[in-house]
Each structure stands twice: as structure tokens, then as C-alpha cells.
Design an enzyme around this catalytic site. Structure first.
Site, mmCIF file in Angstrom:
data_model
loop_
_atom_site.group_PDB
_atom_site.id
_atom_site.type_symbol
_atom_site.label_atom_id
_atom_site.label_comp_id
_atom_site.label_asym_id
_atom_site.label_seq_id
_atom_site.Cartn_x
_atom_site.Cartn_y
_atom_site.Cartn_z
ATOM 1 N N LYS A 1 51.533 50.928 13.108
ATOM 2 C CA LYS A 1 50.671 50.642 14.263
ATOM 3 C C LYS A 1 51.169 49.363 14.923
ATOM 4 C CE LYS A 1 45.656 50.986 14.982
ATOM 5 N NZ LYS A 1 44.382 50.824 14.281
HETATM 6 O O1 G3P Z 1 40.937 50.724 14.722
HETATM 7 C C1 G3P Z 1 40.768 50.385 16.034
HETATM 8 C C2 G3P Z 1 39.381 50.604 16.616
HETATM 9 O O2 G3P Z 1 38.854 51.834 16.225
HETATM 10 C C3 G3P Z 1 38.451 49.449 16.465
HETATM 11 O O3 G3P Z 1 37.107 49.746 16.760
HETATM 12 O O4 G3P Z 1 34.711 49.160 16.780
HETATM 13 O O5 G3P Z 1 36.430 47.373 16.299
HETATM 14 O O6 G3P Z 1 36.173 48.314 18.596
HETATM 15 P P1 G3P Z 1 36.055 48.589 17.126
#
Ligand code: G3P
Length: 218
Positions: free
Chosen positions: A83
Site C-alpha cells: 500500500k
Molecule cells: O484503511 C483506510 C481507510 O479505510 C480508513 O478509514 O475510518 O480511518 O477514515 P477511516
């Protein structure tokens, strides 16, 4: 639609893997920090449980360092997906890695233009963050619609749209209606998907009526 889980918690991953719902896992530096584990150890353990793509994110911001970190992460298991952030160095690393046949997930995507760049860099997955766009008053799902439409215009694009930063079941359903390839879902939202009050009410009524019959199936 493929379901990935957005967590680095082994117990949650193990539980979901047993349901047969799980096609892959995504992690990020925040989730690794939350797990309190060493990244190499936790990614290795996840890859033993899940055979689909497991995203492990580089922490470097410059191209050369990203490639060095990617080399370490790739060695952990065959299904590790590297990633990288959507930056000029991240996309350059994506191009180099994808040319070697390595799966790359380009993360922190907030615009259709960025998604187009990631596709041209050979990304296996583009991760647009819907919840974080909603948080700043923009409609995250509009971005998914744009990316799905743009990618569909060019059959040569093989990049899969991986909807990230999902906060609720509505995000998931909207993404599925738009034809997004993958959703990475927090464990709590996966649990929400099962529930409907009419299911609970209906089951309670069936069980009560069954009890009245005095029968048992086994
Ligand atoms: O893994 C990346 C993403 O899904 C993060 O989500 O909830 O931290 O914006 P969030």
C-alpha cells in the site's frame, strides 16, 4: 463484490474468516499502531489466516525508501499487497512495483484525477476514502460513482475500485449499486450488515410457535 476487512486485530480477522465472507484485509499505520503489534509479525499472522490480498502500507515518503520497505513487506507472504500513498513518489513506486508483478494498493485517494493517475501507474487497487470526504462536507459516494464511470470507459484499466473509509452499511450498499469492485469494511460495520429488526421479530415469533408444537427436529 469482494469484502475486505479494515483492521489489524487478529481475533476479528479470525472470526470473520470463519464466516466465509472475507476476501482480503487492509491495514494502515493507524490500524497497526492500534494493534500494538510489530508490523511484520501481525501481517505474517494475517496472511496465515487469509489467502486473499492483505494490504501492508509503507511508512516512507520518498521513492527509494518506499521500494526498500516494499521489499521487506513483500517477503512476508505471497499475498501481501503493498500500500502506497497517492503522492508523486507513491505513484512512481506503484509503477515500479506493478511492473514487477507486485500488487499495489494506492491509498488516500480523494479525487477522480488521482484515481486516473493510480490506474496509469498500474495500481491493482485504488482506495478512495468516502467517510473522510463526508466528514468535510463533500459526498464521498459521488467520488466512487465518478471513478467507476471513468474506469469503465477504458477497458484497458485493470485497477479495482476499493471503497475505503466506510462508516456505515449505506456506504456499502451505494458502492455495490455503483459496481465498485471491493469494499474494505470495519468489523463493526460488517456486524451491522446482518441485523434487521424484522428478522429478530420474525425469528422470535417462529420460535414461540415452534415451542407450542412440542416437536424437536433432532
Ligand atoms: O484503511 C483506510 C481507510 O479505510 C480508513 O478509514 O475510518 O480511518 O477514515 P477511516
Amino acid at each position: 463484490m469482494k469484502f475486505f476487512v479494515d483492521t489489524a486485530e487478529i481475533s476479528e480477522i479470525r472470526e470473520l474468516a470463519e464466516t466465509g465472507l472475507l476476501d482480503g484485509v487492509t491495514t494502515n499505520p493507524t490500524l497497526i499502531a492500534k494493534s500494538g503489534r510489530n508490523i511484520a509479525e501481525v501481517i505474517a499472522e494475517i496472511c496465515e489466516i487469509v489467502s486473499g490480498p492483505v494490504s501492508a502500507e509503507v511508512a516512507a515518503t520518498d521513492y527509494k525508501q518506499m521500494l526498500m520497505e516494499a521489499a521487506v513487506l513483500r517477503r512476508i507472504a505471497k499475498n501481501v499487497t503493498i500500500k502506497v500513498p497517492l503522492t508523486p513518489d507513491g505513484l512512481r513506486a506503484c509503477y515500479a512495483l506493478s511492473r514487477e508483478g507486485i500488487m499495489v494498493n494506492v491509498t488516500l485517494c480523494f479525487s477522480a484525477a488521482q484515481a486516473l493517475l493510480a490506474a496509469k501507474a498500474g495500481a491493482s487497487f485504488i482506495s478512495p476514502f468516502v467517510g473522510r470526504l463526508d466528514d468535510i462536507g463533500q459526498n464521498g459516494m459521488d467520488l466512487i460513482a465518478d471513478i467507476v464511470q471513468i474506469y469503465a470507459n477504458y477497458p484497458a484499466i485493470k485497477t479495482e475500485v476499493l471503497v475505503a473509509s466506510i462508516r456505515n452499511p449505506i456506504h456499502l450498499i451505494e458502492a455495490a449499486k455503483m459496481g465498485a469492485d471491493v469494499a474494505t469494511i470495519p468489523p463493526a460495520v460488517i456486524k451491522q450488515l446482518y441485523h434487521h429488526p424484522l428478522t429478530d421479530k420474525g425469528l422470535a415469533a417462529f420460535l414461540a410457535d415452534w415451542g407450542k408444537t412440542g416437536q424437536s427436529i433432532v
